[in-house]
Every structure is written in C-alpha cells, then in structure tokens.
Design an enzyme around this catalytic site. Structure first.
Site, PDB file in Angstrom:
ATOM      1  N   ASP A   8     -24.989  41.675 -14.538  1.00  0.00           N
ATOM      2  CA  ASP A   8     -24.146  41.315 -13.378  1.00  0.00           C
ATOM      3  C   ASP A   8     -22.834  42.097 -13.326  1.00  0.00           C
ATOM      4  OD1 ASP A   8     -26.025  39.411 -12.811  1.00  0.00           O
ATOM      5  OD2 ASP A   8     -24.810  37.690 -13.424  1.00  0.00           O
ATOM      6  N   ARG A  17     -14.765  48.027  -5.881  1.00  0.00           N
ATOM      7  CA  ARG A  17     -14.339  49.072  -4.962  1.00  0.00           C
ATOM      8  C   ARG A  17     -15.224  49.162  -3.725  1.00  0.00           C
ATOM      9  NH1 ARG A  17     -10.851  53.195  -7.004  1.00  0.00           N
ATOM     10  NH2 ARG A  17     -11.270  54.241  -5.046  1.00  0.00           N
ATOM     11  N   HIS A  49     -21.668  39.909  -6.881  1.00  0.00           N
ATOM     12  CA  HIS A  49     -21.966  41.095  -7.713  1.00  0.00           C
ATOM     13  C   HIS A  49     -23.360  41.635  -7.382  1.00  0.00           C
ATOM     14  CE1 HIS A  49     -23.411  37.758 -10.141  1.00  0.00           C
ATOM     15  NE2 HIS A  49     -22.232  37.490 -10.669  1.00  0.00           N
ATOM     16  N   GLU A  69     -31.639  34.904 -12.204  1.00  0.00           N
ATOM     17  CA  GLU A  69     -30.864  33.660 -12.282  1.00  0.00           C
ATOM     18  C   GLU A  69     -30.480  33.264 -10.873  1.00  0.00           C
ATOM     19  OE1 GLU A  69     -28.061  34.388 -15.832  1.00  0.00           O
ATOM     20  OE2 GLU A  69     -27.050  33.006 -14.467  1.00  0.00           O
ATOM     21  N   GLU A 150     -32.935  27.231 -21.385  1.00  0.00           N
ATOM     22  CA  GLU A 150     -31.884  28.097 -21.922  1.00  0.00           C
ATOM     23  C   GLU A 150     -30.705  27.193 -22.260  1.00  0.00           C
ATOM     24  OE1 GLU A 150     -30.584  31.529 -19.623  1.00  0.00           O
ATOM     25  OE2 GLU A 150     -28.728  31.619 -20.788  1.00  0.00           O
ATOM     26  N   GLY A 191     -21.336  33.308 -23.310  1.00  0.00           N
ATOM     27  CA  GLY A 191     -20.193  33.458 -24.212  1.00  0.00           C
ATOM     28  C   GLY A 191     -20.541  34.010 -25.580  1.00  0.00           C
ATOM     29  N   HIS A 213     -21.365  39.563 -20.749  1.00  0.00           N
ATOM     30  CA  HIS A 213     -19.967  39.998 -20.756  1.00  0.00           C
ATOM     31  C   HIS A 213     -19.558  40.780 -22.008  1.00  0.00           C
ATOM     32  CE1 HIS A 213     -15.536  39.496 -20.812  1.00  0.00           C
ATOM     33  NE2 HIS A 213     -15.709  39.795 -19.545  1.00  0.00           N
TER      34      HIS A 213
HETATM   35  N1  PXP Z   1     -27.031  32.735 -19.281  1.00  0.00           N
HETATM   36  C1  PXP Z   1     -26.662  32.240 -18.079  1.00  0.00           C
HETATM   37  C2  PXP Z   1     -27.512  31.189 -17.458  1.00  0.00           C
HETATM   38  C3  PXP Z   1     -25.517  32.722 -17.423  1.00  0.00           C
HETATM   39  O1  PXP Z   1     -25.155  32.208 -16.227  1.00  0.00           O
HETATM   40  C4  PXP Z   1     -24.762  33.743 -18.034  1.00  0.00           C
HETATM   41  C5  PXP Z   1     -23.549  34.285 -17.339  1.00  0.00           C
HETATM   42  O2  PXP Z   1     -23.888  34.953 -16.190  1.00  0.00           O
HETATM   43  C6  PXP Z   1     -25.199  34.239 -19.277  1.00  0.00           C
HETATM   44  C7  PXP Z   1     -26.324  33.698 -19.886  1.00  0.00           C
HETATM   45  C8  PXP Z   1     -24.474  35.346 -19.960  1.00  0.00           C
HETATM   46  O3  PXP Z   1     -23.189  34.932 -20.325  1.00  0.00           O
HETATM   47  P1  PXP Z   1     -22.146  35.993 -20.843  1.00  0.00           P
HETATM   48  O4  PXP Z   1     -21.870  36.943 -19.715  1.00  0.00           O
HETATM   49  O5  PXP Z   1     -20.968  35.158 -21.227  1.00  0.00           O
HETATM   50  O6  PXP Z   1     -22.790  36.689 -22.014  1.00  0.00           O
END
Ligand code: PXP
Length: 238
Positions: A8, A17, A49, A69, A150, A191, A213
C-alpha cells in the site's frame, strides 16, 4: 513461516504527488523476486493509496498469492468477484483512520459476513478475517465460514512495557493454537518489524505474517529488494 508484503505504501507515495510513480505493480514483482510468498493490497473506499487499476494489474502480474484487503461492502465484494484475488482479507474500515485500527467486530455483522464469505467462496476465493486476539473470535470466525484468521498484532507492537508485550503475545499464542486446532489457517500482521517479530518464533501455528510499513521504511534506505530479502531471512528461520 511465510512473508506476505503489503505494498500500500508504494501507492501512498505515488498519491502524495498524484503522479504515476512509484508503481505498486512494479513493487509487487520486486517483492516476489526477493522471496515474498504473497502480495497484499488494501483497496479502500476512498482509494487513498491502492486504486482499481492497481488491483486489476496486480491480479495479472502476481504469481505467488494476491491478498485483497477490503471492507465487507457491496462495492468491494463486486470488485473481488470480478478480479478474483486468491484471498480476500476482510477488515473494518474507518474513513478517518491512518491505518486499520482494530480487528473486525464479528458479532453485530454475523449475517452480513456469512453472506459475503459465501459469495466469495463460491468464486473460489479464500477468506481471511482480521481479528483481535480474543478466543471468542475463533468460534465466531468458524461460525461465519472463514478459512483463515489474521491475528491483529498492533497492540503487541505498540506495547510500551515488556510485561504488556508478553501478555499480548500470550493472547496471540493462545488464539493461534485454538484456531489451528479447529482447522483455521492462522496468520498475523500489523506493526511487525525487523525487531519485534522474533518472539513469534515460539508460535509455530502462525503460518504467515503480513508486513508493510517497516519493510517500506527500510526500503527507502536499502532498496526494496534488500528490505524484503532481510525480512524473508528472518521469517524463514521460523
Ligand atoms: N494486516 C492488515 C489486515 C493490515 O490492515 C495491515 C496494514 O495495512 C497490515 C497487515 C500491515 O501492517 P503494517 O503496515 O503495520 O506492517
């Protein structure tokens, strides 16, 4: 343990941008080349995004597994049934949130989830539910017909004390074992980074982690291929 990479934030940078680069579709290829065994993208209602074009192209180029997702809305179900990702992860969605903030609250939307899961399953799309590590969610996930859960690791990742982190890890482990005994496939995400992922070594029931992330943050300095390879090396030990 397998690694699925959430791309994402490549699209977040593009949208910053309003340009055509960087392209998340190219990112997906690099992630797979570096050893990722799945590509995750979140198509949000506001398209902040990932957009519709990305999802369609990703379906064409992703060779491992495409995990879409999305919220359980009519619009998203229609798109999923047209695009046919390998997997849909149903998440709660709140317009004001920076990222997905919590797991799904199944109880008030049980009937809706049953219908959505049945519609997606008819198209041979596996369905995962993004859930907080609460044992009651396991029974509810089974009841509505999910294939995968998950486990939301955000609270673990954001714990400020070691005790809080250990307590959260205990909950995640218990839910993972319970779900796995009931034949649900168990994954985890949110996270997770290059440092806090190690305790998951002790939870073999978690088959895959979904990480975005921290990999994209490292990629800014090392390049995407190296950032994914570094994480693949860690998860491959599990
Ligand atoms: N799993 C799900 C369901 C999420 O919504 C996200 C964030 O988009 C992630 C995993 C990944 O999280 P992170 O970007 O903190 O690694």
């Amino acid at each position: 343990m397998k690694l699925a990479v959430n791309i994402d934030h490549i699209a977040t940078l593009r949208e910053a941008r309003g340009e055509i680069e960087p392209d998340p579709v190219i990112a997906a290829g690099i992630c797979e080349f570096a050893g990722a065994e799945g590509i995750v993208c979140h198509l949000r209602e506001d398209r902040r995004h990932i957009n519709d074009r990305d999802v369609r192209l990703l379906r064409e180029v992703v060779k491992t597994k495409l995990d879409l997702e999305m919220a359980a809305t009519d619009e998203m179900v229609k798109i999923a049934c047209e695009v046919l990702p390998d997997l849909v992860t149903l998440v709660p969605e709140n317009r004001k949130e920076l990222t997905t903030e919590g797991g799904l609250n199944i109880e008030p939307m049980k009937d809706r989830l049953k219908d959505v899961i049945s519609e997606l399953s008819d198209k041979e799309i596996f369905v995962s539910l993004f859930l907080d590590p609460d044992p009651k969610n396991v029974d509810l996930a089974l009841e509505v017909g999910a294939d995968i859960i998950e486990i939301h690791t955000g609270k673990y990742a954001n714990s400020v004390t070691e005790d809080a982190q250990i307590a959260e890890l205990g909950k995640i482990g218990a839910v993972a074992r319970m779900a796995s005994e009931l034949d649900l496939v168990v994954t985890a995400g949110h996270g997770l980074n290059y440092y806090n992922i190690f305790p998951f070594l002790n939870i073999p029931e978690i088959r895959e982690v979904s990480i975005g992330h921290s990999i994209m943050s490292r990629a800014v300095f090392t390049g995407l291929q190296k950032a994914v390879e570094d994480m693949v090396k860690i998860v491959a030990k599990f």
